[in-house]
Design a protein around this motif. Structure first.
Motif, PDB file in Angstrom:
ATOM      1  N   ASP A   1       0.839  -1.198   0.000  1.00 23.16           N
ATOM      2  CA  ASP A   1       0.000   0.000   0.000  1.00 23.16           C
ATOM      3  C   ASP A   1       0.880   1.258   0.000  1.00 23.16           C
ATOM      4  O   ASP A   1       1.788   1.373   0.827  1.00 23.16           O
ATOM      5  CB  ASP A   1      -0.904  -0.028   1.256  1.00 23.16           C
TER       6      ASP A   1
ATOM      7  N   MET B   1      -0.413   1.162  12.279  1.00 21.84           N
ATOM      8  CA  MET B   1      -0.395   0.761  10.873  1.00 21.84           C
ATOM      9  C   MET B   1      -1.525   1.456  10.136  1.00 21.84           C
ATOM     10  O   MET B   1      -2.646   1.537  10.627  1.00 21.84           O
ATOM     11  CB  MET B   1      -0.582  -0.747  10.741  1.00 21.84           C
ATOM     12  N   SER B   2      -1.178   1.933   8.943  1.00 25.40           N
ATOM     13  CA  SER B   2      -2.153   2.599   8.102  1.00 25.40           C
ATOM     14  C   SER B   2      -2.286   1.825   6.801  1.00 25.40           C
ATOM     15  O   SER B   2      -1.329   1.196   6.337  1.00 25.40           O
ATOM     16  CB  SER B   2      -1.677   4.037   7.832  1.00 25.40           C
TER      17      SER B   2
HETATM   18 CO1  B1M Z   1      -5.632   5.454  -4.179  1.00 24.31          CO
HETATM   19  N1  B1M Z   1      -7.230   4.420  -3.761  1.00 24.31           N
HETATM   20  N2  B1M Z   1      -4.976   4.012  -5.293  1.00 24.31           N
HETATM   21  N3  B1M Z   1      -4.199   6.660  -4.619  1.00 24.31           N
HETATM   22  N4  B1M Z   1      -6.627   6.798  -3.345  1.00 24.31           N
HETATM   23  C1  B1M Z   1      -8.147   4.969  -2.781  1.00 24.31           C
HETATM   24  C2  B1M Z   1      -7.803   4.482  -1.384  1.00 24.31           C
HETATM   25  C3  B1M Z   1      -9.550   4.439  -3.290  1.00 24.31           C
HETATM   26  C4  B1M Z   1     -10.619   4.271  -2.202  1.00 24.31           C
HETATM   27  C5  B1M Z   1     -10.032   5.346  -4.418  1.00 24.31           C
HETATM   28  C6  B1M Z   1     -11.356   4.934  -5.020  1.00 24.31           C
HETATM   29  O1  B1M Z   1     -11.429   3.964  -5.745  1.00 24.31           O
HETATM   30  N5  B1M Z   1     -12.418   5.649  -4.733  1.00 24.31           N
HETATM   31  C7  B1M Z   1      -9.124   3.059  -3.946  1.00 24.31           C
HETATM   32  C8  B1M Z   1      -9.134   1.844  -3.013  1.00 24.31           C
HETATM   33  C9  B1M Z   1     -10.198   0.851  -3.383  1.00 24.31           C
HETATM   34  C10 B1M Z   1     -10.117  -0.422  -2.628  1.00 24.31           C
HETATM   35  O2  B1M Z   1      -9.154  -0.881  -2.108  1.00 24.31           O
HETATM   36  N6  B1M Z   1     -11.251  -1.038  -2.585  1.00 24.31           N
HETATM   37  C11 B1M Z   1      -7.723   3.386  -4.428  1.00 24.31           C
HETATM   38  C12 B1M Z   1      -7.037   2.677  -5.435  1.00 24.31           C
HETATM   39  C13 B1M Z   1      -7.834   1.616  -6.138  1.00 24.31           C
HETATM   40  C14 B1M Z   1      -5.691   2.938  -5.777  1.00 24.31           C
HETATM   41  C15 B1M Z   1      -4.812   2.148  -6.776  1.00 24.31           C
HETATM   42  C16 B1M Z   1      -4.952   0.632  -6.724  1.00 24.31           C
HETATM   43  C17 B1M Z   1      -5.141   2.689  -8.181  1.00 24.31           C
HETATM   44  C18 B1M Z   1      -4.416   1.999  -9.313  1.00 24.31           C
HETATM   45  O3  B1M Z   1      -3.228   1.893  -9.341  1.00 24.31           O
HETATM   46  N7  B1M Z   1      -5.212   1.535 -10.239  1.00 24.31           N
HETATM   47  C19 B1M Z   1      -3.407   2.620  -6.365  1.00 24.31           C
HETATM   48  C20 B1M Z   1      -2.870   1.740  -5.241  1.00 24.31           C
HETATM   49  C21 B1M Z   1      -1.404   1.638  -5.215  1.00 24.31           C
HETATM   50  C22 B1M Z   1      -0.964   0.839  -3.986  1.00 24.31           C
HETATM   51  O4  B1M Z   1      -1.195   1.288  -2.854  1.00 24.31           O
HETATM   52  N8  B1M Z   1      -0.342  -0.268  -4.208  1.00 24.31           N
HETATM   53  C23 B1M Z   1      -3.698   3.967  -5.820  1.00 24.31           C
HETATM   54  C24 B1M Z   1      -2.801   5.037  -5.822  1.00 24.31           C
HETATM   55  C25 B1M Z   1      -3.073   6.299  -5.345  1.00 24.31           C
HETATM   56  C26 B1M Z   1      -2.156   7.525  -5.531  1.00 24.31           C
HETATM   57  C27 B1M Z   1      -0.675   7.155  -5.527  1.00 24.31           C
HETATM   58  C28 B1M Z   1      -2.492   8.157  -6.866  1.00 24.31           C
HETATM   59  C29 B1M Z   1      -2.645   8.459  -4.383  1.00 24.31           C
HETATM   60  C30 B1M Z   1      -1.866   8.297  -3.063  1.00 24.31           C
HETATM   61  C31 B1M Z   1      -0.784   9.303  -2.863  1.00 24.31           C
HETATM   62  C32 B1M Z   1      -0.191   9.223  -1.481  1.00 24.31           C
HETATM   63  O5  B1M Z   1      -0.812   8.849  -0.505  1.00 24.31           O
HETATM   64  N9  B1M Z   1       1.054   9.586  -1.422  1.00 24.31           N
HETATM   65  C33 B1M Z   1      -4.058   7.921  -4.143  1.00 24.31           C
HETATM   66  C34 B1M Z   1      -5.083   8.654  -3.476  1.00 24.31           C
HETATM   67  C35 B1M Z   1      -4.741  10.096  -3.148  1.00 24.31           C
HETATM   68  C36 B1M Z   1      -6.324   8.088  -3.115  1.00 24.31           C
HETATM   69  C37 B1M Z   1      -7.563   8.785  -2.492  1.00 24.31           C
HETATM   70  C38 B1M Z   1      -8.254   9.545  -3.606  1.00 24.31           C
HETATM   71  C39 B1M Z   1      -7.327   9.727  -1.325  1.00 24.31           C
HETATM   72  C40 B1M Z   1      -6.528   9.140  -0.166  1.00 24.31           C
HETATM   73  C41 B1M Z   1      -6.121  10.221   0.809  1.00 24.31           C
HETATM   74  O6  B1M Z   1      -4.976  10.635   0.835  1.00 24.31           O
HETATM   75  N10 B1M Z   1      -7.082  10.732   1.593  1.00 24.31           N
HETATM   76  C42 B1M Z   1      -8.376   7.515  -1.987  1.00 24.31           C
HETATM   77  C43 B1M Z   1      -9.855   7.754  -1.865  1.00 24.31           C
HETATM   78  C44 B1M Z   1     -10.372   7.604  -0.451  1.00 24.31           C
HETATM   79  O7  B1M Z   1      -9.667   7.445   0.491  1.00 24.31           O
HETATM   80  N11 B1M Z   1     -11.662   7.570  -0.340  1.00 24.31           N
HETATM   81  C45 B1M Z   1      -7.813   6.415  -2.805  1.00 24.31           C
HETATM   82  C46 B1M Z   1      -6.824  11.758   2.573  1.00 24.31           C
HETATM   83  C47 B1M Z   1      -6.239  11.124   3.847  1.00 24.31           C
HETATM   84  C48 B1M Z   1      -5.967  12.192   4.899  1.00 24.31           C
HETATM   85  O8  B1M Z   1      -7.198  10.213   4.341  1.00 24.31           O
HETATM   86  O9  B1M Z   1      -5.552   8.283   4.382  1.00 24.31           O
HETATM   87  O10 B1M Z   1      -8.019   7.941   4.889  1.00 24.31           O
HETATM   88  P1  B1M Z   1      -6.816   8.804   4.938  1.00 24.31           P
HETATM   89  O11 B1M Z   1      -6.470   9.126   6.465  1.00 24.31           O
HETATM   90  C49 B1M Z   1      -7.423   9.553   7.395  1.00 24.31           C
HETATM   91  C50 B1M Z   1      -8.020   8.416   8.208  1.00 24.31           C
HETATM   92  O12 B1M Z   1      -8.225   7.227   7.462  1.00 24.31           O
HETATM   93  C51 B1M Z   1      -7.075   8.279   9.363  1.00 24.31           C
HETATM   94  O13 B1M Z   1      -6.595   9.592   9.582  1.00 24.31           O
HETATM   95  C52 B1M Z   1      -6.719  10.391   8.406  1.00 24.31           C
HETATM   96  C53 B1M Z   1      -7.531  11.642   8.712  1.00 24.31           C
HETATM   97  O14 B1M Z   1      -7.139  12.296   9.852  1.00 24.31           O
HETATM   98  N12 B1M Z   1      -5.911   7.403   9.273  1.00 24.31           N
HETATM   99  C54 B1M Z   1      -5.314   6.949  10.400  1.00 24.31           C
HETATM  100  C55 B1M Z   1      -5.217   6.926   8.241  1.00 24.31           C
HETATM  101  N13 B1M Z   1      -4.208   6.174   8.647  1.00 24.31           N
HETATM  102  C56 B1M Z   1      -4.237   6.166   9.982  1.00 24.31           C
HETATM  103  C57 B1M Z   1      -3.419   5.522  10.918  1.00 24.31           C
HETATM  104  C58 B1M Z   1      -3.720   5.689  12.273  1.00 24.31           C
HETATM  105  C59 B1M Z   1      -4.772   6.495  12.669  1.00 24.31           C
HETATM  106  C60 B1M Z   1      -5.585   7.132  11.757  1.00 24.31           C
HETATM  107  O15 B1M Z   1      -3.016   5.121  13.251  1.00 24.31           O
HETATM  108  C61 B1M Z   1      -1.961   4.261  12.919  1.00 24.31           C
END
Ligand code: B1M
Length: 215
Positions: A98, A144-145
């Motif tokens: 991831d 872990m995230s």
């Molecule tokens: Co990706 N991606 N992405 N992506 N991406 C998602 C996660 C997705 C839901 C988008 C969608 O389809 N709507 C989807 C997952 C679907 C699934 O698994 N069912 C997805 C996909 C499919 C993918 C790829 C597979 C796409 C592809 O290649 N075809 C690929 C995966 C690559 C891989 O990981 N092997 C991919 C790649 C990418 C980018 C590189 C383009 C980019 C990431 C850039 C980066 O992080 N450096 C990206 C992005 C930006 C997203 C979305 C649009 C936004 C994520 C984000 O940064 N949100 C995302 C859509 C979504 O999440 N709904 C998506 C803002 C961030 C602050 O939120 O990380 O949730 P988040 O953190 C929150 C809480 O969750 C929590 O605190 C934060 C808020 O305060 N939290 C924690 C998180 N970790 C925590 C740990 C803790 C405590 C709290 O304690 C340890």
């Protein structure tokens, strides 16, 4: 567009030109954390929806993520820092397979600004690397995230691996990321792990849990 809507739009459109001036203006009206939570994350949510529904292609998602990171880096020095550190040590990693790290890095900022030491070892970290770093840095808890659905399975495997290595009671685990649910962690994973495992829906809950672990 009004300032705060423009900020959200900058994330959605991946538009970095003029970003820092807008952030400076925004900081005259509210604090950096609220700008992140209320405006920038709103933009990322739209990005996620557009991408999920096929209306946005991956390179543009990446561009939005870069703008998000630039914005957070610009705001970070202006955030309130309550304590000087030393309250405890948290290891942070995005799990194997991831690459998503914006959320993890926000947790790093919030937790370290509130008196903890954070060892952030980055993305795609296998359990071996996580446990080695935990030992080396003598952390108090492991965070872990993971944002992919498959990461929720990796987390479960990691917890099982920690059980079999006999380190479950040593390390409380905090889990976060968009694909997790509270029920999955507090019911399913809690049953799997022989130590303490907790769910954080956002960075502030991560901080709260860290306070509880160290209490
Ligand atoms: Co990706 N991606 N992405 N992506 N991406 C998602 C996660 C997705 C839901 C988008 C969608 O389809 N709507 C989807 C997952 C679907 C699934 O698994 N069912 C997805 C996909 C499919 C993918 C790829 C597979 C796409 C592809 O290649 N075809 C690929 C995966 C690559 C891989 O990981 N092997 C991919 C790649 C990418 C980018 C590189 C383009 C980019 C990431 C850039 C980066 O992080 N450096 C990206 C992005 C930006 C997203 C979305 C649009 C936004 C994520 C984000 O940064 N949100 C995302 C859509 C979504 O999440 N709904 C998506 C803002 C961030 C602050 O939120 O990380 O949730 P988040 O953190 C929150 C809480 O969750 C929590 O605190 C934060 C808020 O305060 N939290 C924690 C998180 N970790 C925590 C740990 C803790 C405590 C709290 O304690 C340890």
């Amino acid at each position: 567009l009004p300032l705060f809507e423009r900020l959200e739009k900058r994330i959605v459109e991946g538009e970095v030109n003029g970003l820092e001036a807008d952030l400076d203006a925004a900081m005259r009206e509210k604090n950096p954390i609220d700008i992140i939570n209320e405006n920038l994350l709103a933009g990322m949510k739209v990005v996620g929806e557009l991408f999920g529904s096929g209306q946005m292609q991956l390179p543009f998602v990446l561009q939005s993520a870069e703008v998000m990171k630039t914005a957070v880096a610009h705001l970070e020095p202006h955030m309130e820092k309550t304590d000087s550190g030393g309250k405890g040590k948290l290891l942070l990693a995005t799990v194997k397979g991831d690459v998503h790290d914006i959320g993890k890095n926000l947790v790093d900022i919030i937790v370290s600004n509130n008196g903890y030491d954070v060892v952030n070892i980055g993305i795609k970290q296998p359990i071996n690397a996580i446990l080695e770093a935990a030992e080396e840095h003598r952390v108090d808890a492991i965070g872990m995230s993971g944002l992919l659905v498959k990461s929720t399975v990796v987390m479960k495997d990691n917890l099982q691996e920690m059980n079999s290595r006999g380190v479950a009671r040593k390390y409380p685990v905090l889990l976060g990321g968009a694909a997790l649910t509270r029920t999955y962690v507090e019911n399913d994973l809690d049953e799997v792990y022989e130590g303490d495992v907790r769910y954080a829906k956002d960075a502030f809950e991560g901080l709260k849990l860290m306070d509880r672990v160290m209490a």
